[in-house]
Design an enzyme around this catalytic site. Structure first.
Site, PDB file in Angstrom:
ATOM      1  N   ASN A 201       0.831  -1.212   0.000  1.00 27.29           N
ATOM      2  CA  ASN A 201       0.000   0.000   0.000  1.00 27.29           C
ATOM      3  C   ASN A 201       0.862   1.257   0.000  1.00 27.29           C
ATOM      4  OD1 ASN A 201      -3.026  -0.473   0.137  1.00 27.29           O
ATOM      5  ND2 ASN A 201      -2.268  -2.003   1.584  1.00 27.29           N
TER       6      ASN A 201
ATOM      7  N   HIS B  26      -8.327  -1.395   5.823  1.00 27.76           N
ATOM      8  CA  HIS B  26      -8.636  -2.696   6.417  1.00 27.76           C
ATOM      9  C   HIS B  26      -9.205  -3.599   5.324  1.00 27.76           C
ATOM     10  CE1 HIS B  26      -9.589  -5.546   9.543  1.00 27.76           C
ATOM     11  NE2 HIS B  26     -10.803  -5.685   9.025  1.00 27.76           N
TER      12      HIS B  26
ATOM     13  N   GLU C 155      -7.410  -2.317  -2.539  1.00 27.84           N
ATOM     14  CA  GLU C 155      -6.763  -1.417  -1.558  1.00 27.84           C
ATOM     15  C   GLU C 155      -5.839  -0.449  -2.289  1.00 27.84           C
ATOM     16  OE1 GLU C 155      -4.878  -3.387   1.812  1.00 27.84           O
ATOM     17  OE2 GLU C 155      -6.307  -5.031   1.697  1.00 27.84           O
TER      18      GLU C 155
HETATM   19  C1  GRF Z   1      -3.169  -5.023   3.931  1.00 31.32           C
HETATM   20  O1  GRF Z   1      -3.956  -6.134   3.618  1.00 31.32           O
HETATM   21  C2  GRF Z   1      -3.965  -4.061   4.787  1.00 31.32           C
HETATM   22  O2  GRF Z   1      -5.332  -4.093   4.519  1.00 31.32           O
HETATM   23  C3  GRF Z   1      -3.719  -4.573   6.169  1.00 31.32           C
HETATM   24  O3  GRF Z   1      -2.395  -5.033   6.163  1.00 31.32           O
HETATM   25  C4  GRF Z   1      -1.999  -5.365   4.830  1.00 31.32           C
HETATM   26  C5  GRF Z   1      -0.788  -4.545   4.540  1.00 31.32           C
HETATM   27  O4  GRF Z   1      -0.184  -4.868   3.347  1.00 31.32           O
HETATM   28  N1  GRF Z   1      -3.988  -3.535   7.143  1.00 31.32           N
HETATM   29  P1  GRF Z   1       1.005  -3.989   2.779  1.00 31.32           P
HETATM   30  O5  GRF Z   1       2.095  -3.950   3.868  1.00 31.32           O
HETATM   31  O6  GRF Z   1       0.490  -2.627   2.460  1.00 31.32           O
HETATM   32  O7  GRF Z   1       1.485  -4.734   1.575  1.00 31.32           O
END
Ligand code: GRF
Length: 207
Positions: free
Chosen positions: A14, A115, A180
């Site tokens: 993310n 989330h 996401e």
């Molecule tokens: C994602 O699935 C987010 O929804 C959750 O933790 C994960 C983080 O993934 N809170 P990344 O570190 O952004 O790849």
């Protein structure tokens, strides 16, 4: 220009989606000032480096999962990089800690989280597994402002993902993750363009 601080723990996909959105000028009114990890070996720190953003670790070894004492160290770093309660935005991106009540108060409605479920369903860990085990036909993800209750707070954006009969936790997680990566940068863009107004539990988005 809104100064953005991104808190990470592990992978950082993310984080990458947001840094890439800034690099591609999808986000123009905010800039990533600091990426801060609670774990020294987080892959996310390598992503910060790749995008030329300052990265650092504030090691939480020895602190409990929710600690104002630890958070004060984080806040000091955020402020020294210009991420202030007046002009800052804090992004929780796979940050495996619980933010203390005082931290939430200090940066009221300036901390965002993603989330991997359609909140208020399935808060907490392993949200995708919870959704599959519950037998939902539609799963998804939520970007929301953080509040004192974990995985709660005014909802900014959500995206839905249909669940197929043969979905596994892995296949569903990867479909959700793609969403996401779409809605988190969009939420950051809306915030930095001052298009989000919080009215009680509702976030009103200006067109
Ligand atoms: C994602 O699935 C987010 O929804 C959750 O933790 C994960 C983080 O993934 N809170 P990344 O570190 O952004 O790849």
């Amino acid at each position: 220009m809104i100064q953005i601080g991104i808190l990470v723990s592990v992978r950082g996909s993310n984080l990458e989606a947001i840094l890439s959105a800034a690099q591609n000028k999808f986000i123009t009114k905010g800039e990533a000032a600091i990426v801060l990890s609670n774990k020294p070996k987080a892959l996310a720190l390598g992503i910060a480096e790749k995008y030329g953003v300052a990265g650092m670790t504030v090691d939480d070894h020895g602190f409990s999962k929710k600690s104002w004492e630890y958070d004060q160290k984080v806040i000091a770093e955020l402020k020294s990089h210009g991420v202030t309660p007046n002009n800052g935005l804090i992004i929780l991106a796979g940050y495996m800690r619980i933010v203390s009540d005082q931290f939430i108060d200090e940066y009221h409605n300036r901390i965002m989280n993603v989330h991997p479920a359609l909140l208020p369903s399935f808060p907490g860990l392993e949200a995708q597994r919870q959704a599959l085990e519950h037998g939902v036909k539609i799963a998804g993800c939520t970007v929301h402002f953080a509040e004192k209750t974990v995985d709660a707070g005014p909802i900014i954006l959500q995206a839905q993902v249909p669940v197929r009969e043969d979905d596994t936790v892995e296949s569903l997680s990867s479909k959700i993750l793609r969403e996401e990566h779409r809605i988190y940068p969009e939420a950051v863009r809306l915030f930095t363009e001052e298009k989000l107004r919080v009215e009680g539990r509702r976030v009103v988005i200006a067109s």
